[in-house]
Scaffold this active site. Structure first.
Site, short mmCIF file in Angstrom:
data_model
loop_
_atom_site.label_atom_id
_atom_site.label_comp_id
_atom_site.label_asym_id
_atom_site.label_seq_id
_atom_site.Cartn_x
_atom_site.Cartn_y
_atom_site.Cartn_z
N GLU A 172 0.86 -1.19 0.00
CA GLU A 172 0.00 0.00 0.00
C GLU A 172 0.89 1.23 0.00
OE1 GLU A 172 -3.33 1.07 -0.21
OE2 GLU A 172 -2.24 2.95 -0.13
N ASN A 180 -10.24 4.69 -1.35
CA ASN A 180 -11.55 5.34 -1.47
C ASN A 180 -12.63 4.61 -0.68
OD1 ASN A 180 -10.85 7.48 -3.03
ND2 ASN A 180 -11.43 6.56 -4.96
N GLY A 185 -19.38 5.91 1.99
CA GLY A 185 -20.43 5.87 3.01
C GLY A 185 -20.71 4.47 3.52
N ALA A 295 3.97 0.18 -5.49
CA ALA A 295 4.27 -0.75 -6.58
C ALA A 295 4.57 0.07 -7.82
CB ALA A 295 3.08 -1.65 -6.82
N ASP A 363 -2.16 4.20 -11.00
CA ASP A 363 -0.89 3.48 -11.16
C ASP A 363 -1.11 2.07 -11.72
OD1 ASP A 363 -0.43 5.64 -9.53
OD2 ASP A 363 0.82 4.57 -8.09
N ARG A 422 -26.46 9.83 -10.81
CA ARG A 422 -25.48 10.84 -10.42
C ARG A 422 -25.05 11.75 -11.58
NH1 ARG A 422 -21.61 6.96 -6.75
NH2 ARG A 422 -23.07 6.84 -5.05
N HIS A 532 -15.72 8.76 -9.29
CA HIS A 532 -15.41 7.36 -9.63
C HIS A 532 -15.00 7.29 -11.09
CE1 HIS A 532 -16.01 3.04 -8.57
NE2 HIS A 532 -16.08 2.92 -9.88
N GLU A 561 -12.06 -0.70 -8.39
CA GLU A 561 -12.15 0.47 -9.27
C GLU A 561 -11.08 0.48 -10.36
OE1 GLU A 561 -12.56 4.18 -7.10
OE2 GLU A 561 -12.69 5.33 -8.97
#
Ligand code: ADP
Length: 593
Positions: A172, A180, A185, A295, A363, A422, A532, A561
């Site tokens: 990480e 995210n 929520g 990474a 990335d 959205r 997103h 994602e």
């Protein structure tokens, strides 16, 4: 125990001599008196109160009793720093970027508590300097599975892979886990959940599948959507029964584009619950975590198989993580990478703020493309309609929209169906005067989800910065934002008439509609932010990464994602978490096979 009793109790306890410095013997021995002390200091969002226990002359426990820092990030940062204080018996600990002020506040509060235990200012200066970034002893390490990214997808994959018996490491790049998913929520769409059954809501896998496909203009890969819909219930059971995630027992949310309320909401209405419990489970199982480790490159053998990952850390170490079974790419989207956004869709340039974490820079997409992965739908970028216009951060108080709040423009008129997708609402807002809108609700709506109470910290911050006002009349609500008073009053009257008649004749609003008659009222200024990125790496139903010839790249899996094709042009609310858990689990299972 009152303060006086506490002091007496503390004095009665044995006073022990301990080396407050990590280098015992080299520094003068100091005295800390056993007992429990409180300290407080200002953080970014307000006061931070800690309770610090000294046992046998050592700091044995730090409890953060109160704080108002950014939910998720603030919580995790303070836990990390508290742990470091106890492990090193030092308050000379590095802060964590992204939560610097929160960490400073915590350290100051801890010092205040320690002073009551007998420590002096000069003692703190003599303490061991603790860096949260430790050098790797071995620059080459070997695992069965290497996972890139500790968001929801990476953590779900890690737990699943470890459970299947593999030796697993998660890399990480940020100092904290969560990505995210942490700042989400914590909503997870699940058809046929116990919560739906308790409320007699009829739902089906087919209906969830159809809503998701339709919500993305039928541009998603139907076979991936099918996997998402079919596995959602099992994924939620796994989270509850195995990972011990708690969802609010009575709350079900109907996000825009869904035909029924079907989103379970994690405790606290925040991604923290998911991330914390997944991390605890992963650590309990023995997954290794390499934080602050970025990474950089996927390693490929002569047959084209992915066999490891090259990475670096802030100490500039060049690290190699061999992956005997494979790599799972779970590095999230590219919402925070403005250049990449512009490359794939020039519309989403600097003028947009983002709700995203700074780690979402694409990335993984770049690394995967370099080894031949096919990318898809990279131009599909989503904005979230109701964000803080000053910070870009997503507003959870504005979830009152799902409970019945209406959106008006500067002229005092409604302009969109509030339960629309959205993208439709975002575009609608951007087309209004000043590219902003105002969300309005009263006590009828507030009583449904109590959004101003559930998200008190966010509410207070918005009130302080004049982004949100609590007012006693519609007239006042209009005036505080210089909205046309008469038109807004007429809009609200008309809407209340529709509510009485049971039908919104202007926009045909879905779901339950509630009147806006009982004060006090709330009015909040909102604006869309990048939220997103729907496009990304092409995967198949087994989460295998697919190359430009349509074939799987051996040893490479992806989830979350970073992948593309699951949401089409527009991701529906509550589908990101379902996606990361469902496909994270699939990737984690298959990489071990
Ligand atoms: P998802 O929702 O798909 O799980 P998140 O945004 O929640 O995605 O998590 C992705 C995580 O991957 C973030 O914590 C981010 O910091 C991390 N990440 C991104 N790029 C890299 C990289 N190059 N190396 C290691 N971690 C990365």
């Amino acid at each position: 125990m009152n303060k006086f009793k506490k002091i007496v109790a503390a004095l009665l306890l044995v006073t022990l001599v301990f080396a407050i410095s990590g280098c015992a013997g080299t520094k003068k021995a100091k005295v800390l008196t056993n007992g429990t002390y409180t300290g407080e200091a200002e953080g970014k969002g307000g006061v931070i109160k800690v309770e610090l226990a000294v046992t046998e002359g050592k700091i044995s426990k730090i409890d953060v009793k109160e704080h108002h820092e950014t939910a998720g990030i603030g919580d995790l940062a303070m836990k990390e720093v508290s742990k470091a204080i106890i492990e090193n018996q030092s308050v000379n600990v590095d802060t964590i970027s992204g939560a610097t002020i929160a960490c400073e506040g915590l350290l100051k509060a801890a010092k205040g508590a320690l002073k009551q235990a007998g420590a002096k200012d000069e003692d703190f200066n003599n303490q061991k300097k603790v860096s949260l970034i430790q050098p790797e002893k071995e620059t080459e390490q070997s695992y069965d599975v290497v996972i890139i990214g500790a968001g929801g997808a990476g953590l779900a994959a890690a737990v699943e892979a470890k459970q299947s018996g593999a030796k697993v490491v998660v890399l990480e790049k940020m100092p904290l886990v969560g990505g995210n998913t942490l700042v989400s929520g914590g909503g997870l769409n699940v058809p046929n959940s116990p919560q739906q059954k308790a409320k007699n809501i009829q739902d089906s896998v087919q209906s969830f599948y159809e809503d998701t496909l339709k919500g993305g203009d039928s541009k998603a890969n139907p076979s991936l959507v099918k996997i998402l819909a079919e596995n959602a219930l099992d994924a939620s059971k796994w989270l509850v029964d195995y990972v011990k995630v708690e969802f609010m027992p009575d709350r079900l949310q109907q996000f825009g584009g869904h035909s029924v309320p079907r989103a379970l909401i994690a405790k606290g209405n925040h991604g923290t619950e998911l991330i914390e419990k997944l991390t605890i489970k992963a650590k309990e199982l023995g997954v290794d975590f390499k934080m602050n480790t970025t990474a950089k490159e996927l390693m490929v053998d002569e047959k084209g198989k992915i066999v490891g990952v090259k990475a670096t850390n802030p100490l500039k170490q060049e690290l190699t993580f061999k992956a005997n079974k494979g790599v799972v790419m779970a590095s999230g989207g590219f919402g925070s990478n403005v250049e990449m956004r512009k490359k794939y869709n020039p519309e989403f340039d600097e003028k947009y703020l983002t709700t995203d974490q700074p780690g979402t820079t694409g990335d993984g997409i770049i690394m995967a493309e370099k080894v031949g992965a096919n990318l898809t739908q990279m131009d599909y970028i989503q904005t979230y309609p109701t964000c803080n216009p000053e910070t870009g951060i997503i507003s959870y108080v504005a979830n009152s929209r799902f409970d019945g709040a209406i959106l008006v423009n500067k002229e005092g008129k409604r302009f969109v169906e509030e339960m629309e997708r959205r993208d439709v609402i975002s575009k609608g807002i951007l087309n209004q005067t000043d590219s902003v809108a105002y969300l309005l609700w009263g006590q009828e709506v507030e009583a449904v989800g109590n959004m101003t109470k559930v998200h008190t910290d966010e509410y207070n911050k918005m009130e302080k910065s004049n982004v949100l006002y609590k007012v006693n009349s519609i007239e006042e609500a209009a005036k505080v934002f210089k909205i046309d008073v008469d038109t807004m009053k007429a809009t609200v009257e008309r809407y209340n008439k529709f509510v009485a008649e049971g039908k919104d004749k202007d926009f045909n609003r879905r779901g339950q509609i509630l009147s806006i008659e009982k004060g006090p009222f709330y009015i909040q200024k909102v604006k869309p932010s990048i939220h997103h990125t729907m496009g990304g790496i092409v995967i198949d139903e087994n989460a295998r990464v697919i190359n430009k010839d349509g074939k799987p790249i051996e040893g490479l899996f992806a989830a979350g994602e970073v992948t593309g094709g699951i949401h089409g042009t527009n991701r529906l609310g509550g589908n990101a978490v379902t996606d990361v858990i469902v496909f994270g689990k699939i990737a984690g299972k298959n990489v071990v096979k």
